[in-house]
Write a protein that holds these residues in place. Structure first.
Motif, PDB file in Angstrom:
ATOM      1  N   PHE A   1     -37.189  42.928 -14.886  1.00 23.96           N
ATOM      2  CA  PHE A   1     -36.340  43.145 -16.054  1.00 23.96           C
ATOM      3  C   PHE A   1     -34.886  42.941 -15.626  1.00 23.96           C
ATOM      4  O   PHE A   1     -34.583  42.907 -14.415  1.00 23.96           O
ATOM      5  CB  PHE A   1     -36.542  44.560 -16.621  1.00 23.96           C
ATOM      6  CG  PHE A   1     -36.393  45.640 -15.591  1.00 23.96           C
ATOM      7  CD1 PHE A   1     -35.143  46.135 -15.236  1.00 23.96           C
ATOM      8  CD2 PHE A   1     -37.503  46.169 -14.944  1.00 23.96           C
ATOM      9  CE1 PHE A   1     -35.001  47.123 -14.279  1.00 23.96           C
ATOM     10  CE2 PHE A   1     -37.379  47.158 -13.975  1.00 23.96           C
ATOM     11  CZ  PHE A   1     -36.115  47.631 -13.645  1.00 23.96           C
ATOM     12  N   PRO A   2     -33.948  42.799 -16.553  1.00 25.39           N
ATOM     13  CA  PRO A   2     -32.554  42.554 -16.185  1.00 25.39           C
ATOM     14  C   PRO A   2     -31.949  43.721 -15.400  1.00 25.39           C
ATOM     15  O   PRO A   2     -31.874  44.847 -15.891  1.00 25.39           O
ATOM     16  CB  PRO A   2     -31.854  42.380 -17.541  1.00 25.39           C
ATOM     17  CG  PRO A   2     -32.932  41.939 -18.472  1.00 25.39           C
ATOM     18  CD  PRO A   2     -34.156  42.681 -18.023  1.00 25.39           C
ATOM     19  N   HIS A   3     -31.546  43.442 -14.193  1.00 26.79           N
ATOM     20  CA  HIS A   3     -30.870  44.445 -13.370  1.00 26.79           C
ATOM     21  C   HIS A   3     -30.137  43.729 -12.241  1.00 26.79           C
ATOM     22  O   HIS A   3     -30.390  42.555 -11.963  1.00 26.79           O
ATOM     23  CB  HIS A   3     -31.867  45.458 -12.792  1.00 26.79           C
ATOM     24  CG  HIS A   3     -32.756  44.916 -11.725  1.00 26.79           C
ATOM     25  ND1 HIS A   3     -33.880  44.151 -12.007  1.00 26.79           N
ATOM     26  CD2 HIS A   3     -32.695  45.013 -10.361  1.00 26.79           C
ATOM     27  CE1 HIS A   3     -34.475  43.822 -10.871  1.00 26.79           C
ATOM     28  NE2 HIS A   3     -33.774  44.323  -9.852  1.00 26.79           N
ATOM     29  N   LEU A   4     -29.262  44.446 -11.585  1.00 26.53           N
ATOM     30  CA  LEU A   4     -28.568  43.923 -10.408  1.00 26.53           C
ATOM     31  C   LEU A   4     -29.164  44.549  -9.156  1.00 26.53           C
ATOM     32  O   LEU A   4     -29.210  45.776  -9.028  1.00 26.53           O
ATOM     33  CB  LEU A   4     -27.073  44.239 -10.464  1.00 26.53           C
ATOM     34  CG  LEU A   4     -26.297  43.909  -9.179  1.00 26.53           C
ATOM     35  CD1 LEU A   4     -26.254  42.400  -8.931  1.00 26.53           C
ATOM     36  CD2 LEU A   4     -24.889  44.498  -9.214  1.00 26.53           C
ATOM     37  N   HIS A   5     -29.621  43.700  -8.256  1.00 20.29           N
ATOM     38  CA  HIS A   5     -30.024  44.178  -6.933  1.00 20.29           C
ATOM     39  C   HIS A   5     -28.824  44.038  -6.010  1.00 20.29           C
ATOM     40  O   HIS A   5     -28.240  42.954  -5.876  1.00 20.29           O
ATOM     41  CB  HIS A   5     -31.193  43.358  -6.394  1.00 20.29           C
ATOM     42  CG  HIS A   5     -31.575  43.739  -4.995  1.00 20.29           C
ATOM     43  ND1 HIS A   5     -32.601  44.618  -4.719  1.00 20.29           N
ATOM     44  CD2 HIS A   5     -31.059  43.369  -3.791  1.00 20.29           C
ATOM     45  CE1 HIS A   5     -32.694  44.773  -3.401  1.00 20.29           C
ATOM     46  NE2 HIS A   5     -31.772  44.028  -2.824  1.00 20.29           N
ATOM     47  N   PHE A   6     -28.447  45.145  -5.356  1.00 18.73           N
ATOM     48  CA  PHE A   6     -27.310  45.131  -4.438  1.00 18.73           C
ATOM     49  C   PHE A   6     -27.733  45.728  -3.110  1.00 18.73           C
ATOM     50  O   PHE A   6     -28.409  46.765  -3.061  1.00 18.73           O
ATOM     51  CB  PHE A   6     -26.139  45.939  -4.997  1.00 18.73           C
ATOM     52  CG  PHE A   6     -25.006  46.097  -4.018  1.00 18.73           C
ATOM     53  CD1 PHE A   6     -24.039  45.106  -3.900  1.00 18.73           C
ATOM     54  CD2 PHE A   6     -24.916  47.209  -3.193  1.00 18.73           C
ATOM     55  CE1 PHE A   6     -23.001  45.225  -2.983  1.00 18.73           C
ATOM     56  CE2 PHE A   6     -23.882  47.341  -2.269  1.00 18.73           C
ATOM     57  CZ  PHE A   6     -22.929  46.346  -2.168  1.00 18.73           C
ATOM     58  N   GLU A   7     -27.309  45.066  -2.026  1.00 22.16           N
ATOM     59  CA  GLU A   7     -27.574  45.611  -0.703  1.00 22.16           C
ATOM     60  C   GLU A   7     -26.505  45.173   0.275  1.00 22.16           C
ATOM     61  O   GLU A   7     -25.866  44.134   0.110  1.00 22.16           O
ATOM     62  CB  GLU A   7     -28.947  45.147  -0.188  1.00 22.16           C
ATOM     63  CG  GLU A   7     -29.015  43.662   0.111  1.00 22.16           C
ATOM     64  CD  GLU A   7     -30.444  43.172   0.366  1.00 22.16           C
ATOM     65  OE1 GLU A   7     -31.364  43.746  -0.237  1.00 22.16           O
ATOM     66  OE2 GLU A   7     -30.608  42.216   1.145  1.00 22.16           O
TER      67      GLU A   7
ATOM     68  N   TYR B   1     -29.973  49.001  -3.614  1.00 20.66           N
ATOM     69  CA  TYR B   1     -29.969  49.648  -4.929  1.00 20.66           C
ATOM     70  C   TYR B   1     -30.324  48.637  -6.013  1.00 20.66           C
ATOM     71  O   TYR B   1     -29.952  47.468  -5.920  1.00 20.66           O
ATOM     72  CB  TYR B   1     -28.577  50.206  -5.260  1.00 20.66           C
ATOM     73  CG  TYR B   1     -28.081  51.260  -4.320  1.00 20.66           C
ATOM     74  CD1 TYR B   1     -28.509  52.585  -4.435  1.00 20.66           C
ATOM     75  CD2 TYR B   1     -27.165  50.951  -3.320  1.00 20.66           C
ATOM     76  CE1 TYR B   1     -28.044  53.560  -3.573  1.00 20.66           C
ATOM     77  CE2 TYR B   1     -26.689  51.931  -2.453  1.00 20.66           C
ATOM     78  CZ  TYR B   1     -27.136  53.234  -2.590  1.00 20.66           C
ATOM     79  OH  TYR B   1     -26.682  54.199  -1.739  1.00 20.66           O
ATOM     80  N   ASP B   2     -31.015  49.110  -7.054  1.00 19.31           N
ATOM     81  CA  ASP B   2     -31.185  48.371  -8.300  1.00 19.31           C
ATOM     82  C   ASP B   2     -30.401  49.110  -9.381  1.00 19.31           C
ATOM     83  O   ASP B   2     -30.664  50.296  -9.647  1.00 19.31           O
ATOM     84  CB  ASP B   2     -32.659  48.298  -8.703  1.00 19.31           C
ATOM     85  CG  ASP B   2     -33.458  47.338  -7.841  1.00 19.31           C
ATOM     86  OD1 ASP B   2     -32.844  46.452  -7.217  1.00 19.31           O
ATOM     87  OD2 ASP B   2     -34.698  47.476  -7.792  1.00 19.31           O
TER      88      ASP B   2
ATOM     89  N   LEU C   1     -27.364  53.196 -14.384  1.00 22.78           N
ATOM     90  CA  LEU C   1     -28.390  54.022 -13.759  1.00 22.78           C
ATOM     91  C   LEU C   1     -28.772  53.402 -12.423  1.00 22.78           C
ATOM     92  O   LEU C   1     -28.977  52.192 -12.331  1.00 22.78           O
ATOM     93  CB  LEU C   1     -29.623  54.089 -14.664  1.00 22.78           C
ATOM     94  CG  LEU C   1     -30.915  54.676 -14.068  1.00 22.78           C
ATOM     95  CD1 LEU C   1     -30.777  56.180 -13.873  1.00 22.78           C
ATOM     96  CD2 LEU C   1     -32.117  54.362 -14.959  1.00 22.78           C
ATOM     97  N   VAL C   2     -28.842  54.232 -11.389  1.00 22.53           N
ATOM     98  CA  VAL C   2     -29.438  53.768 -10.139  1.00 22.53           C
ATOM     99  C   VAL C   2     -30.942  53.835 -10.351  1.00 22.53           C
ATOM    100  O   VAL C   2     -31.585  54.855 -10.099  1.00 22.53           O
ATOM    101  CB  VAL C   2     -29.005  54.630  -8.935  1.00 22.53           C
ATOM    102  CG1 VAL C   2     -29.581  54.050  -7.648  1.00 22.53           C
ATOM    103  CG2 VAL C   2     -27.493  54.725  -8.839  1.00 22.53           C
ATOM    104  N   TYR C   3     -31.489  52.751 -10.885  1.00 21.57           N
ATOM    105  CA  TYR C   3     -32.906  52.722 -11.262  1.00 21.57           C
ATOM    106  C   TYR C   3     -33.798  52.963 -10.048  1.00 21.57           C
ATOM    107  O   TYR C   3     -34.766  53.702 -10.104  1.00 21.57           O
ATOM    108  CB  TYR C   3     -33.234  51.372 -11.915  1.00 21.57           C
ATOM    109  CG  TYR C   3     -34.681  51.224 -12.305  1.00 21.57           C
ATOM    110  CD1 TYR C   3     -35.146  51.731 -13.520  1.00 21.57           C
ATOM    111  CD2 TYR C   3     -35.593  50.586 -11.455  1.00 21.57           C
ATOM    112  CE1 TYR C   3     -36.475  51.611 -13.880  1.00 21.57           C
ATOM    113  CE2 TYR C   3     -36.925  50.463 -11.814  1.00 21.57           C
ATOM    114  CZ  TYR C   3     -37.361  50.974 -13.020  1.00 21.57           C
ATOM    115  OH  TYR C   3     -38.684  50.857 -13.368  1.00 21.57           O
TER     116      TYR C   3
END
Length: 354
Positions: free
Chosen positions: A304-310, A191-192, A156-158
């Protein structure tokens, strides 16, 4: 005759005040030449205005209008925010008053534009009478490197970088942030990502523990070939970071992170990685597209557990974000699966990399 002279003097004083105030308002777009982000149906303009009042007078933004022009300087669209009605549209800009000498930022509210737009002419009206015009000429962004999504599982793109996203609304003119040295929005196009299970759920139980989240510990992959230029892997998965240290290292925000420089000079940044998950890598190492570079964690500023991407143009306090388009993925819309060869992704999208 005397009445006419008084009326003339009043007009003269008013005009003098108008010109003086208009000259003392400086409006600058940030970045100076905004990037046009190309979506499937619309184009988007993700930039800000920094407004400086150098006078002692209080100025209040009461109207904002924009004219969208094509390459032939012909009007395509006209949009505005004003004081009309019981719930005026200008109120969607929350901080729009400058009490004497002051400087603040507003986010460009006209973010969705016609795909023929080549120039935008803005008119800022203060105190219902003082007009300041600003022309913005955006540029197309050409991504010369092909990117894959940084996760393989359904995701999901949170939170992306739409007008309401916290990435988009990073106010580097806010005093505390400005004191830390920031003067640009490095996560302007960030994006997260959150991993989903087959039922499109993000976690089991109440999600209180990191291990409740289906994405915790999931592999993070490089979106393209490149060289590791920044690597941090020793921070705990405790959702915290040292705020004052941002003044010397702006990447502390992301806890464990990796920055990869690509052949076009752009940088991909992967944040909130799991402690020790990148321990086998080293700075200066060459990385291949799709190579595992870490795992999803909760280090740094992570709720919370997620990947931050930029994508960004450097790793300093003045870094600006860059758009990213991804190849070969599917978008899940209920029971419908739409295949995409290359496209822009948005907040709320459910995606699956091929």
């Amino acid at each position: 005759m005397q009445s006419s002279i008084k009326h003339f003097l009043a007009i003269t004083i008013s005009l003098t005040s108008w010109f003086t105030n208009a000259q003392q308002v400086v409006i600058e777009p940030k970045p100076e030449q905004p990037i046009i982000e190309k979506g499937e149906h619309y184009n988007y303009l993700n930039f800000d205005f920094v407004i400086r009042n150098s006078s002692k007078d209080t100025l209040k933004l009461t109207r904002l209008e924009v004219h969208l022009l094509d390459k032939n300087n012909q009007l395509i669209q006209q949009k505005f925010l004003d004081n009309n009605g019981t719930a005026p549209s200008i109120n969607t800009i929350p901080d729009r008053q400058w009490n004497g000498v002051a400087e603040s930022l507003i986010f460009n509210p006209f973010h969705e534009v016609n795909n023929l737009t080549t120039k935008l002419e803005y008119t800022f009206t203060f105190n219902d009478s003082i007009e300041v015009k600003k022309v913005v000429t955006p540029t197309d962004y050409k991504q010369s490197v092909a990117f894959d999504l940084p996760l393989k599982s359904k995701m999901l793109v949170y939170d992306g970088h739409d007008f309401y996203s916290h990435h988009r609304r990073f106010n580097y003119e806010f005093p505390m942030i400005k004191q830390l040295g920031f003067n640009g929005n490095f996560m302007r196009f960030a994006y997260d990502f959150v991993i989903l299970n087959k039922e499109n759920k993000q976690y089991k139980g109440d999600g209180e523990k990191d291990s409740d989240w289906f994405g915790f510990g999931a592999d993070v992959l490089a979106v393209a070939d490149g060289e590791i230029i920044v690597l941090e892997t020793n921070q705990k998965d405790d959702k915290s970071f040292d705020i004052p240290s941002l003044k010397t290292n702006p990447l502390v925000l992301y806890g464990n992170h990796i920055v990869i420089k690509h052949q076009d000079g752009a940088y991909s940044m992967y944040g909130h990685l799991k402690q020790g998950s990148s321990a086998t890598l080293k700075k200066g190492q060459q990385i291949k597209k799709g190579q595992k570079i870490g795992q999803i964690g909760t280090s740094g500023s992570s709720f919370f557990p997620h990947l931050h991407f930029e994508m960004r143009n450097n790793t300093n306090h003045d870094a600006e974000g860059l758009p990213s388009y991804f190849d070969n993925y599917s978008v899940h819309i209920g029971t419908i699966k739409k295949e995409v060869k290359r496209g822009m992704i948005n907040t709320g999208d459910i995606l699956q990399s091929k």
